[in-house]
Design an enzyme around this catalytic site. Structure first.
Site, PDB file in Angstrom:
ATOM      1  N   GLU A  82       0.822  -1.218   0.000  1.00 10.54           N
ATOM      2  CA  GLU A  82       0.000   0.000   0.000  1.00 10.54           C
ATOM      3  C   GLU A  82       0.850   1.260   0.000  1.00 10.54           C
ATOM      4  O   GLU A  82       0.495   2.260  -0.622  1.00 10.54           O
ATOM      5  CB  GLU A  82      -0.910   0.029   1.229  1.00 10.54           C
ATOM      6  CG  GLU A  82      -1.781   1.283   1.290  1.00 10.54           C
ATOM      7  CD  GLU A  82      -2.879   1.233   2.341  1.00 10.54           C
ATOM      8  OE1 GLU A  82      -2.800   0.374   3.252  1.00 10.54           O
ATOM      9  OE2 GLU A  82      -3.818   2.046   2.229  1.00 10.54           O
ATOM     10  N   ASP A  98      -0.405  -4.989   3.256  1.00 12.51           N
ATOM     11  CA  ASP A  98      -1.060  -3.822   3.843  1.00 12.51           C
ATOM     12  C   ASP A  98      -0.497  -3.698   5.250  1.00 12.51           C
ATOM     13  O   ASP A  98      -0.907  -4.431   6.150  1.00 12.51           O
ATOM     14  CB  ASP A  98      -2.582  -3.991   3.874  1.00 12.51           C
ATOM     15  CG  ASP A  98      -3.274  -2.664   4.231  1.00 12.51           C
ATOM     16  OD1 ASP A  98      -4.476  -2.534   3.917  1.00 12.51           O
ATOM     17  OD2 ASP A  98      -2.618  -1.769   4.816  1.00 12.51           O
ATOM     18  N   ILE A 100      -0.753  -1.534   7.731  1.00 11.36           N
ATOM     19  CA  ILE A 100      -1.785  -1.283   8.734  1.00 11.36           C
ATOM     20  C   ILE A 100      -3.114  -1.138   8.000  1.00 11.36           C
ATOM     21  O   ILE A 100      -3.381  -0.103   7.387  1.00 11.36           O
ATOM     22  CB  ILE A 100      -1.486  -0.022   9.576  1.00 11.36           C
ATOM     23  CG1 ILE A 100      -0.196  -0.183  10.387  1.00 11.36           C
ATOM     24  CG2 ILE A 100      -2.676   0.266  10.513  1.00 11.36           C
ATOM     25  CD1 ILE A 100       0.176   1.020  11.239  1.00 11.36           C
ATOM     26  N   ASP A 101      -3.928  -2.194   8.055  1.00  6.78           N
ATOM     27  CA  ASP A 101      -5.279  -2.077   7.491  1.00  6.78           C
ATOM     28  C   ASP A 101      -6.193  -1.643   8.634  1.00  6.78           C
ATOM     29  O   ASP A 101      -6.159  -2.230   9.714  1.00  6.78           O
ATOM     30  CB  ASP A 101      -5.735  -3.413   6.913  1.00  6.78           C
ATOM     31  CG  ASP A 101      -7.043  -3.255   6.168  1.00  6.78           C
ATOM     32  OD1 ASP A 101      -7.081  -2.470   5.201  1.00  6.78           O
ATOM     33  OD2 ASP A 101      -8.050  -3.867   6.580  1.00  6.78           O
ATOM     34  N   THR A 103      -6.359   1.939   9.168  1.00  6.61           N
ATOM     35  CA  THR A 103      -5.514   3.046   9.627  1.00  6.61           C
ATOM     36  C   THR A 103      -6.295   4.070  10.440  1.00  6.61           C
ATOM     37  O   THR A 103      -5.800   4.592  11.442  1.00  6.61           O
ATOM     38  CB  THR A 103      -4.837   3.745   8.437  1.00  6.61           C
ATOM     39  OG1 THR A 103      -3.989   2.811   7.756  1.00  6.61           O
ATOM     40  CG2 THR A 103      -3.993   4.916   8.894  1.00  6.61           C
ATOM     41  N   ASP A 225      -5.778  -4.732   0.812  1.00  4.81           N
ATOM     42  CA  ASP A 225      -6.792  -4.784   1.875  1.00  4.81           C
ATOM     43  C   ASP A 225      -7.317  -6.205   2.069  1.00  4.81           C
ATOM     44  O   ASP A 225      -7.700  -6.587   3.173  1.00  4.81           O
ATOM     45  CB  ASP A 225      -7.996  -3.889   1.517  1.00  4.81           C
ATOM     46  CG  ASP A 225      -7.666  -2.405   1.448  1.00  4.81           C
ATOM     47  OD1 ASP A 225      -6.939  -1.918   2.334  1.00  4.81           O
ATOM     48  OD2 ASP A 225      -8.142  -1.738   0.517  1.00  4.81           O
TER      49      ASP A 225
HETATM   50  C1  LIP Z   1      -9.574   0.497   4.860  1.00  2.00           C
HETATM   51  C2  LIP Z   1     -10.337  -0.780   4.570  1.00  2.00           C
HETATM   52  C3  LIP Z   1     -11.802  -0.639   4.985  1.00  2.00           C
HETATM   53  C4  LIP Z   1     -12.428   0.484   4.209  1.00  2.00           C
HETATM   54  C5  LIP Z   1     -11.689   1.760   4.507  1.00  2.00           C
HETATM   55  C6  LIP Z   1     -10.197   1.647   4.148  1.00  2.00           C
HETATM   56  P1  LIP Z   1      -7.025   1.218   5.076  1.00  2.00           P
HETATM   57  O1  LIP Z   1      -8.230   0.314   4.453  1.00  2.00           O
HETATM   58  O2  LIP Z   1      -9.741  -1.848   5.273  1.00  2.00           O
HETATM   59  O3  LIP Z   1     -12.538  -1.817   4.759  1.00  2.00           O
HETATM   60  O4  LIP Z   1     -13.785   0.595   4.529  1.00  2.00           O
HETATM   61  O5  LIP Z   1     -12.270   2.796   3.772  1.00  2.00           O
HETATM   62  O6  LIP Z   1     -10.075   1.455   2.757  1.00  2.00           O
HETATM   63  O7  LIP Z   1      -7.093   2.518   4.340  1.00  2.00           O
HETATM   64  O8  LIP Z   1      -7.266   1.390   6.526  1.00  2.00           O
HETATM   65  O9  LIP Z   1      -5.770   0.442   4.774  1.00  2.00           O
END
Ligand code: LIP
Length: 271
Positions: A82, A98, A100-101, A103, A225
């Protein structure tokens, strides 16, 4: 999945070994981010695609740590992450990262965030892991070898009715798309038990694997993600599809107990 494959496909990497490395990298990277977040210093967040799309020094540090480990331990493999540039492979394998998914949850101090790592050969996901430090949960899977939470095997929901299904979803960072997503979920809500919105696609897919939700769908995601969570949910017995399957961004994912998959897909298409 978009990846530059210069590979000779000669690497007979064992999926169990790849699962172990996915897990070690996810736990190590996410734990470092959690330790840094715990320090009594002000957390600075920058924005990316919109004022709500956050990134921190911890996102970047976690991905850099993972990339350095992969360069050392799997030097012929590619990387798609990412926060960094794509690295081509000469082994046939590509790591999808990813750091930190979730964030936004990380920045606000909510628990549903973690590191998601998968490894693929072409469009086939071979192994994946998601570690969520604040929840003390580590999910992992290897192709054909099942899925686990903290070492315990997972079996997804066997729900047979959309009307009683607990459905997770998420919303994009773009306000116009969020307006469309809001209308869709409003249309869906009377047809299901309820909605859950965790803020992490990787965690949502792990919840499908664990049966703590019956289904999950979301539009506008990136491959990092979902790559690990897709395999974890599939290996736990859920039906999971994402389109377009060769894309890196703007991906739609639908995951659920098999009996309700088509009714959910129809409901979110008609929305
Ligand atoms: C997030 C996703 C989540 C989505 C958020 C964002 P990030 O990824 O895991 O499902 O709803 O809008 O895209 O930006 O935290 O890596």
């Amino acid at each position: 999945m978009h990846q530059t494959d210069l590979g000779d496909h000669s690497d007979p990497a064992d999926v169990n070994d790849l699962r172990t490395l996915c897990t070690d990298l996810a736990v190590s990277a996410a734990s470092r981010a959690a330790d840094g977040r715990a320090q009594p210093v002000r957390l600075e967040a920058e924005t990316k695609s919109s004022v709500t799309d956050l990134v921190t020094e911890f996102d970047r540090a976690a991905e850099n740590y993972i990339r350095e480990r992969l360069l050392s331990e799997r030097p012929r493999d590619g990387v798609v992450g990412e926060e960094g540039v794509d690295v081509p492979n000469t082994s046939g394998l590509t790591w999808i990262v990813d750091p930190i998914d979730g964030t936004t949850n990380f920045v606000f101090g909510l628990p549903a965030w973690g590191c998601s790592i998968a490894v693929t050969r072409g469009d086939t996901i071979l192994a994946g892991a998601v570690h969520l430090p604040a929840l003390r949960e580590t999910y992992s899977a290897a192709l054909g070898k099942g899925a686990s939470l903290n070492g315990n095997n997972l079996t997804s929901s066997q729900s047979t009715s959309l009307h009683t299904a607990l459905v997770a979803t998420g919303f994009a960072y773009d306000s116009q798309r969020r307006s469309q997503q809001g209308a869709l979920v409003a249309n869906l809500l009377p047809q299901i038990r309820d909605i859950r919105r965790s803020g992490s696609a990787a965690y949502d897919l792990c919840c499908v694997a664990a049966g703590t939700v019956d289904a999950y769908y979301e539009h506008g995601l990136s491959i990092w993600d979902i790559a690990a969570g897709v395999l974890i949910a599939r290996e736990a017995g859920a039906k999971v599809e994402f389109t377009p399957d060769s894309a890196t961004t703007n991906i739609t994912v639908v995951a659920s107990a098999s009996p309700i998959f088509e009714s959910l897909r129809s409901a979110i298409s008609a929305g």
